[in-house]
Design a protein around this motif. Structure first.
Motif, PDB file in Angstrom:
ATOM      1  N   GLY A   1      -3.431   0.830  -9.931  1.00 30.56           N
ATOM      2  CA  GLY A   1      -4.124   0.581  -8.731  1.00 30.56           C
ATOM      3  C   GLY A   1      -5.264   1.725  -8.455  1.00 30.56           C
ATOM      4  O   GLY A   1      -6.416   1.359  -8.014  1.00 30.56           O
TER       5      GLY A   1
ATOM      6  N   VAL B   1      -2.959   3.553  -1.956  1.00 33.20           N
ATOM      7  CA  VAL B   1      -3.049   2.774  -3.167  1.00 33.20           C
ATOM      8  C   VAL B   1      -2.265   1.483  -3.037  1.00 33.20           C
ATOM      9  O   VAL B   1      -1.202   1.393  -2.879  1.00 33.20           O
ATOM     10  CB  VAL B   1      -2.721   3.312  -4.437  1.00 33.20           C
ATOM     11  CG1 VAL B   1      -2.938   2.649  -5.597  1.00 33.20           C
ATOM     12  CG2 VAL B   1      -3.388   4.690  -4.632  1.00 33.20           C
TER      13      VAL B   1
ATOM     14  N   ARG C   1      -8.360   0.075  -6.010  1.00 33.44           N
ATOM     15  CA  ARG C   1      -7.696  -0.695  -4.846  1.00 33.44           C
ATOM     16  C   ARG C   1      -7.091   0.459  -4.201  1.00 33.44           C
ATOM     17  O   ARG C   1      -5.874   0.524  -4.154  1.00 33.44           O
ATOM     18  CB  ARG C   1      -6.579  -1.681  -5.746  1.00 33.44           C
ATOM     19  CG  ARG C   1      -7.223  -2.706  -6.512  1.00 33.44           C
ATOM     20  CD  ARG C   1      -7.902  -3.719  -5.626  1.00 33.44           C
ATOM     21  NE  ARG C   1      -6.769  -4.575  -5.146  1.00 33.44           N
ATOM     22  CZ  ARG C   1      -6.874  -5.209  -3.784  1.00 33.44           C
ATOM     23  NH1 ARG C   1      -7.745  -4.374  -2.945  1.00 33.44           N
ATOM     24  NH2 ARG C   1      -6.024  -5.618  -3.247  1.00 33.44           N
ATOM     25  N   SER C   2      -7.913   1.126  -3.427  1.00 35.30           N
ATOM     26  CA  SER C   2      -7.467   2.078  -3.038  1.00 35.30           C
ATOM     27  C   SER C   2      -8.366   2.726  -1.589  1.00 35.30           C
ATOM     28  O   SER C   2      -9.704   2.342  -1.829  1.00 35.30           O
ATOM     29  CB  SER C   2      -7.173   3.518  -3.484  1.00 35.30           C
ATOM     30  OG  SER C   2      -8.370   3.854  -4.451  1.00 35.30           O
TER      31      SER C   2
ATOM     32  N   ALA D   1      -0.304  -1.308  -4.866  1.00 37.82           N
ATOM     33  CA  ALA D   1       0.251  -1.414  -6.093  1.00 37.82           C
ATOM     34  C   ALA D   1       1.331  -2.654  -6.054  1.00 37.82           C
ATOM     35  O   ALA D   1       1.734  -2.773  -5.171  1.00 37.82           O
ATOM     36  CB  ALA D   1       0.791  -0.217  -6.735  1.00 37.82           C
TER      37      ALA D   1
ATOM     38  N   TRP E   1       0.894  -1.268   0.110  1.00 38.03           N
ATOM     39  CA  TRP E   1      -0.125  -0.020  -0.165  1.00 38.03           C
ATOM     40  C   TRP E   1       0.944   1.071  -0.062  1.00 38.03           C
ATOM     41  O   TRP E   1       1.736   1.412   0.726  1.00 38.03           O
ATOM     42  CB  TRP E   1      -0.937  -0.004   1.233  1.00 38.03           C
ATOM     43  CG  TRP E   1      -1.904  -0.924   1.343  1.00 38.03           C
ATOM     44  CD1 TRP E   1      -1.730  -2.272   1.680  1.00 38.03           C
ATOM     45  CD2 TRP E   1      -3.319  -1.040   0.489  1.00 38.03           C
ATOM     46  NE1 TRP E   1      -3.014  -2.964   1.430  1.00 38.03           N
ATOM     47  CE2 TRP E   1      -3.835  -2.183   0.805  1.00 38.03           C
ATOM     48  CE3 TRP E   1      -4.046   0.046  -0.090  1.00 38.03           C
ATOM     49  CZ2 TRP E   1      -5.305  -2.413   0.283  1.00 38.03           C
ATOM     50  CZ3 TRP E   1      -5.407  -0.230  -0.440  1.00 38.03           C
ATOM     51  CH2 TRP E   1      -5.805  -1.472  -0.290  1.00 38.03           C
TER      52      TRP E   1
END
Length: 464
Positions: A344, A331, A349-350, A333, A145
């Protein structure tokens, strides 16, 4: 020295181009301007006049003639081959017809009278340095993250901080990446390389500031300029949005419900890759943006094949006391690279947090061990299959965790302890909740009124 005068009346075009001639052999162009600011009745906008310049290649929309823009932040600027005022692009001052671009942001009922002074200095031109841009990769922590702030303004537009000062504040705020987003100019891109490092990835972009809203061109190729001289009614935005993506960037409408003149987003979200829901300290504008975004999630579920739009949060910091990293988008990633961070963000995805102190883990799982995280879908064959929603929070003392679905808030936990850490769980089914997202709100003494935001996630979707 040449003096150019004129008067603009209420209802003037968004942009007015004042031509002037540049002969051969000019080493430096210097421009200064003034305009009158008569008193106006309360509630009536007064005069505000932005400025920029286009060279002999012309003022065509999306053309190559752009040489800089400072909006209303400066009353003078210069351009030479070897350097230029922040916000302007250095390079030769070539012979031909140049144009001062005036943007009458607001015009008083009495009109707006301006005076422009153009000074041309003869001499041998210097050498234009080859631009050096920050690398697209930092060391990072592998698959992890990463925290970032993608809406920041330097002294290359209307900010008051240098790139070095912004980078130092970003590191202090615990950020792993930032995005340059000066208004309507790419001139800062060549000034960020010294501030990058293995601990800080610097993406390049622009805040495209139109009269019908602002949009972040996030993470574009170095040197990319995105024109801003159009309104929603012109039908031009889609062309430039696609250009942002061709340049490797994301299209992110900024502060879509802001109340300043020209700030609210009017172009729709069909071309967007994400949307900035949280901008700076939490305000009623952000509450409206959150509600509208949540409504869009419901529409995406209803329409089935429609892609959902991930949410972001950024500081929009300009000057002290604006805090870099309030808020920040966290995020997930594969690595700390431009490509991975943008992937991301695009995938949702955050989550968004008010500071480096707040961390949030959010998952939905079945009894059989299937699990989905933020931005993912938990596939369940039976809509009545029980699932467990779980949020683990740190750094949020006395905050309340709420779970929001397509029906609204269906669960709220007790306030977290003063340590700020806690775990909250809730059981539901896909038939009851098409998606679930988490909010972490500051405690409020106003009963059912929600407190200000400490963090919120993108959703986890439930269903086949």
């Amino acid at each position: 020295m040449t003096t150019l005068r004129g008067t603009l009346l209420p209802g003037s075009p968004d942009y007015v181009y004042v031509p002037f001639e540049v002969p051969s052999g000019v080493r430096e162009l210097k421009v200064s301007y003034t305009y009158d600011k008569p008193s106006v009745p309360p509630g009536t906008p007064g005069n505000a006049l932005d400025i920029g310049v286009f060279d002999e290649r012309g003022t065509e929309l999306g053309g190559e003639g752009f040489r800089g823009w400072s909006g209303g932040a400066r009353s003078e600027f210069f351009i030479r081959a070897e350097e230029a005022t922040p916000g302007y692009v250095p390079g030769p001052v070539r012979e031909g017809t140049w144009h001062i671009a005036l943007g009458p942001y607001t015009v008083a009922p009495q009109g707006l009278s301006y005076e422009i002074t153009v000074t041309l200095t003869q001499g041998e031109p210097g050498e234009t340095p080859a631009p050096v841009y920050p690398p697209s990769r930092a060391a990072g922590r592998g698959r992890a993250w990463y925290r970032g702030d993608c809406h920041l303004h330097s002294w290359h537009s209307d900010g008051r901080r240098t790139p070095a000062e912004i980078a130092a504040l970003a590191r202090s705020a615990g950020l792993d990446f930032i995005n340059s987003s000066d208004h309507n100019t790419q001139a800062s891109h060549a000034h960020w390389a010294p501030e990058a490092g293995d601990d800080l990835l610097i993406l390049l972009g622009e805040e495209v500031t139109t009269r019908n809203g602002h949009v972040l061109a996030l993470g574009t190729d170095p040197g990319t300029f995105v024109d801003w001289r159009y309104r929603a009614r012109d039908g031009r935005f889609g062309h430039f949005a696609r250009g942002i993506r061709r340049a490797g960037g994301l299209v992110v409408p900024a502060h879509p419900y802001a109340t300043c003149i020209g700030c609210a987003w009017k172009f729709g979200f069909g071309e967007a890759d994400a949307v900035e829901v949280w901008n700076g300290p939490w305000t009623p504008d952000d509450e409206v943006a959150l509600a509208a975004w949540d409504g869009a999630l419901v529409a995406a579920v209803r329409d089935g094949d429609r892609e959902w739009l991930p949410a972001m949060g950024n500081s929009d910091a300009h000057r002290p006391p604006d805090a870099v990293g309030l808020p920040q988008t966290v995020v997930f990633a594969e690595e700390l690279t431009r490509e991975a961070i943008l992937a991301g963000i695009r995938a949702g995805r955050s989550y968004v947090a008010e500071s480096k102190n707040v961390s949030l883990s959010f998952t939905v799982s079945t009894e059989g061990g299937e699990l989905a995280g933020i931005g993912e879908r938990l596939a369940v064959e039976d809509a009545e299959t029980p699932v467990t929603v779980r949020a683990e929070v740190t750094g949020a003392p006395r905050c309340v965790v709420r779970f929001v679905t397509d029906q609204g808030v269906l669960f709220a936990g007790e306030p977290l302890p003063v340590t700020g850490a806690g775990t909250v769980e809730w059981r539901t089914t896909a038939s009851y909740a098409a998606y679930v997202r988490a909010e972490v709100r500051h405690e409020t003494a106003m009963g059912p009124v929600p407190g200000s935001m400490a963090a919120f996630t993108n959703p986890v979707f439930l269903g086949p």
